[in-house]
Scaffold this active site. Sequence first.
Site: not given
Ligand code: E4P
Length: 218
Positions: A87
Site C-alpha cells: 500500500k
Molecule cells: C483504507 O485502506 C483505509 O485504511 C481506511 O478505509 C480509512 O478509513 P477511515 O477514513 O475511516 O480512517
Amino acid sequence: MKFFIDTANLAQIKEAQALGVLDGVTTNPSLMAKEGITGKNNILKHYVDICNLTDGEVSAEVNAVDYDGMIREGEELAELHERIVVKLPMTQEGIKACKYFSDREIKTNMTLVFSAGQALLAAKAGATFVSPFIGRLDDVSTDGLNLIQEIREIYDNYGYETQILAASVRHTMHIINCAKIGADVMTGPLSVILGLLKHPLTDIGLAQFIADFEKGNK
Ligand code: E4P
C-alpha cells in the site's frame, strides 16, 4: 464485489473470516497503532499473523514517503507473504513506486485517493487497487460516491484493470451504493459489514417461526 475488512484487530479479522464472505484485509499505520502494534518487527510480525488468519489479499502500508524508502519497505513487505499487497500513498514518489512494483508483478494499493485525476494516474502506473476514501470526502461535504462513479466511468472508457476499492466506508448504505455504482471492492469495519445482516422483519419473522414451531411441539 469483494469485501475487505479495514482493521488490524485479529479477533475481528477472525470473526469476519468465519462469516465466509471475506476477500481480504486493509490496514494502515493508524489502525496498527490503535491495536498497540508499534516498532518495525512487531508490525511485520502482525502482518504475517493477519495473513495466517485469512485466505485473501492483505494490504500492508509503507511508512516511507521517499521513493527509495518506499521501494525498500515495499520489497520487505512483499517478501513476508505471497498475499501481501503493498500500500503506497498517492504522491509523486508513490506513483513512481507503484510503477516499480507493477513492473515486477507485485500487487499495489494506492491509498489516500481523493480525486478522479489521482485515480487515473494510479491506473496508468499499473496499480492493482485504487482506494478512494469516500467517508473522509463526505466528512468535508464532498460526495464520496460521486468520486466512485467518476472513476468507474474513466476506467470503463479505457478498460483499465485497476480495481476500485471503496475505502473509508462508514455505513451500510455506502456499501449498497458502491455495489450499485460498480466499485470492485469495499473495505470497512466489521460493524458495517455485519450491519448488512440486520432487518427488523427478519427478527420478527424468525421469532414468529420459533414460537409456531414450539406450539406444534407441545
Ligand atoms: C483504507 O485502506 C483505509 O485504511 C481506511 O478505509 C480509512 O478509513 P477511515 O477514513 O475511516 O480512517
